[in-house]
Enzyme design. Structure first.
Site, PDB file in Angstrom:
ATOM      1  CB  SER A 101     -90.774 100.664   5.734  1.00 44.45           C
ATOM      2  OG  SER A 101     -91.141 102.007   5.630  1.00 44.45           O
ATOM      3  CG  ASP A 106     -97.546 101.409   2.030  1.00 40.65           C
ATOM      4  OD1 ASP A 106     -97.573 102.477   2.663  1.00 40.65           O
ATOM      5  OD2 ASP A 106     -96.592 100.601   2.064  1.00 40.65           O
ATOM      6  CG  HIS A 145     -96.098 100.874   5.428  1.00 45.16           C
ATOM      7  ND1 HIS A 145     -95.322 100.792   4.286  1.00 45.16           N
ATOM      8  CD2 HIS A 145     -95.238 101.254   6.415  1.00 45.16           C
ATOM      9  CE1 HIS A 145     -94.058 101.124   4.573  1.00 45.16           C
ATOM     10  NE2 HIS A 145     -93.986 101.400   5.855  1.00 45.16           N
TER      11      HIS A 145
HETATM   12  N1  LIG Z   1     -95.783 106.158  13.369  1.00 50.51           N
HETATM   13  C1  LIG Z   1     -96.123 106.194  11.964  1.00 50.51           C
HETATM   14  C2  LIG Z   1     -96.129 104.820  11.382  1.00 50.51           C
HETATM   15  C3  LIG Z   1     -94.791 104.191  11.455  1.00 50.51           C
HETATM   16  C4  LIG Z   1     -94.809 102.900  10.713  1.00 50.51           C
HETATM   17  O1  LIG Z   1     -95.728 102.580   9.946  1.00 50.51           O
HETATM   18  N2  LIG Z   1     -93.775 102.139  10.923  1.00 50.51           N
HETATM   19  C5  LIG Z   1     -93.667 100.915  10.189  1.00 50.51           C
HETATM   20  C6  LIG Z   1     -92.331 100.882   9.502  1.00 50.51           C
HETATM   21  S1  LIG Z   1     -92.135 102.321   8.475  1.00 50.51           S
HETATM   22  C7  LIG Z   1     -93.783  99.739  11.125  1.00 50.51           C
HETATM   23  O2  LIG Z   1     -93.392  98.651  10.764  1.00 50.51           O
HETATM   24  N3  LIG Z   1     -94.270  99.960  12.328  1.00 50.51           N
HETATM   25  C8  LIG Z   1     -94.329  98.945  13.346  1.00 50.51           C
HETATM   26  C9  LIG Z   1     -95.561  98.139  13.337  1.00 50.51           C
HETATM   27  O3  LIG Z   1     -96.399  98.266  12.434  1.00 50.51           O
HETATM   28  O4  LIG Z   1     -95.680  97.304  14.240  1.00 50.51           O
HETATM   29  C10 LIG Z   1     -97.465 106.827  11.736  1.00 50.51           C
HETATM   30  O5  LIG Z   1     -98.002 107.290  12.694  1.00 50.51           O
HETATM   31  O6  LIG Z   1     -97.917 106.848  10.599  1.00 50.51           O
END
Ligand SMILES: N[C@@H](CCC(=O)N[C@@H](CS)C(=O)NCC(=O)O)C(=O)O
Length: 288
Positions: free
Chosen positions: A152, A231, A264
């Site tokens: 990402s 995603d 994702h």
């Molecule tokens: N906070 C965001 C999502 C953020 C997100 O998906 N972050 C990804 C990277 S872009 C991630 O790897 N998050 C940490 C995880 O899944 O543990 C939302 O509410 O949609």
């Protein structure tokens, strides 16, 4: 810059460690995760090659180490895994904790040029110029053999840093990368804040624009990207088809695999990280 060991956990015959050190590039203490495979810990062992994994928005140096399940394959291949943090911490920049997609845990792997971010938000220097030397001084890592992978925002980091620093990284691969940040809301917000409103400064940090401008094929052995088709960020923020077109235009081989039924998150990453590490190991061990 001495590494302070915060934790070490035995894992598949190697050790998953977490360190802190006073980062000159950032001007703050920074944390980093390092997985040392068993091959690096054997008495008299030669230094091992390393894959830097750059994580996404909201992540830290711990996220990939805990969630991706990559250590088993890294141990098998004799690869170290280096997981930097995703932004400075504790810099106290006003507003840095206001949003999850800008500021803290959202450093976008570049050196900010705009006040008030430019003083500490220098993740490109931290990752490309500082970490390899600091780690190699104190750990059995062969930093002449580095690979770069990311997810990402970290996929954006991997693709852009690999293209901005030719010859530094033997291979680059990415999972669900932000491919055309100048054209999507996450990138527009980050680049406006860190680089300013002049869009001409953005192209040097946009993977698709960088690829389109290459005069020769930068990775003749190819680039691997995996992308989940479920995603929720795919169409709005990631745009792999823009990078695909840029690669096609200059003849850069690209293996872009689209996976039905995958989102994702880290279950998607777990599903494909073995292929990324094997891809990286081939590049890192050729000519070794
Ligand atoms: N906070 C965001 C999502 C953020 C997100 O998906 N972050 C990804 C990277 S872009 C991630 O790897 N998050 C940490 C995880 O899944 O543990 C939302 O509410 O949609």
């Amino acid at each position: 810059m001495a590494l302070e060991l915060l934790a070490s956990h035995g894992c598949f015959g190697g050790q998953q460690r977490f360190y802190r050190f006073d980062s000159g590039a950032i001007g703050r203490p920074m944390r980093v995760g390092v997985y040392l495979p068993p091959q690096a810990l054997a008495p008299g062992a030669a230094p091992v090659p390393a894959v830097f994994f750059l994580a996404g928005l909201t992540c830290s140096e711990e996220t990939f180490a805990i969630k991706a399940g990559a250590q088993r394959v890294a141990a098998d291949l004799g690869l170290a895994l280096v997981t930097p943090d995703t932004s400075p911490r504790g810099a106290g920049v006003p507003g840095e904790d206001a949003d999850w997609d800008f500021g803290l845990a959202a450093g976008f792997y570049l050196n900010a040029t705009q006040a008030p971010w430019a003083t500490h938000y220098r993740m490109e220097d931290h990752i490309v110029h500082e970490l390899p030397g600091v780690l190699a001084q104190q750990l059995p890592l062969d930093v002449a053999r580095l690979g770069l992978c990311g997810h990402s925002m970290g996929g954006h980091g991997a693709l852009t840093l690999a293209l901005r620093h030719p010859g530094r990284f033997a291979a680059v691969t990415a999972l669900a990368p932000i491919c055309a940040p100048s054209q999507v809301p996450w990138g527009e917000k980050a680049f406006s804040g860190y680089l300013g409103p002049d869009r001409s400064a953005w192209t040097a940090h946009d993977a698709s624009a960088l690829m389109a401008a290459q005069e020769r094929v930068p990775y003749p052995d190819g680039i691997l990207i995996d992308q989940g088709l479920d995603d929720k960020f795919l169409a709005s923020q990631l745009r792999p088809e823009v990078f695909e077109a840029a690669c096609a235009a200059i003849g850069q081989p690209l293996t872009l695999r689209r996976h039905a039924g995958q989102d994702h998150g880290y279950f998607f990453i777990q599903s494909h990280i073995e292929d990324h590490l094997r891809w990286q190991a081939r590049a890192l061990n050729s000519g070794a």
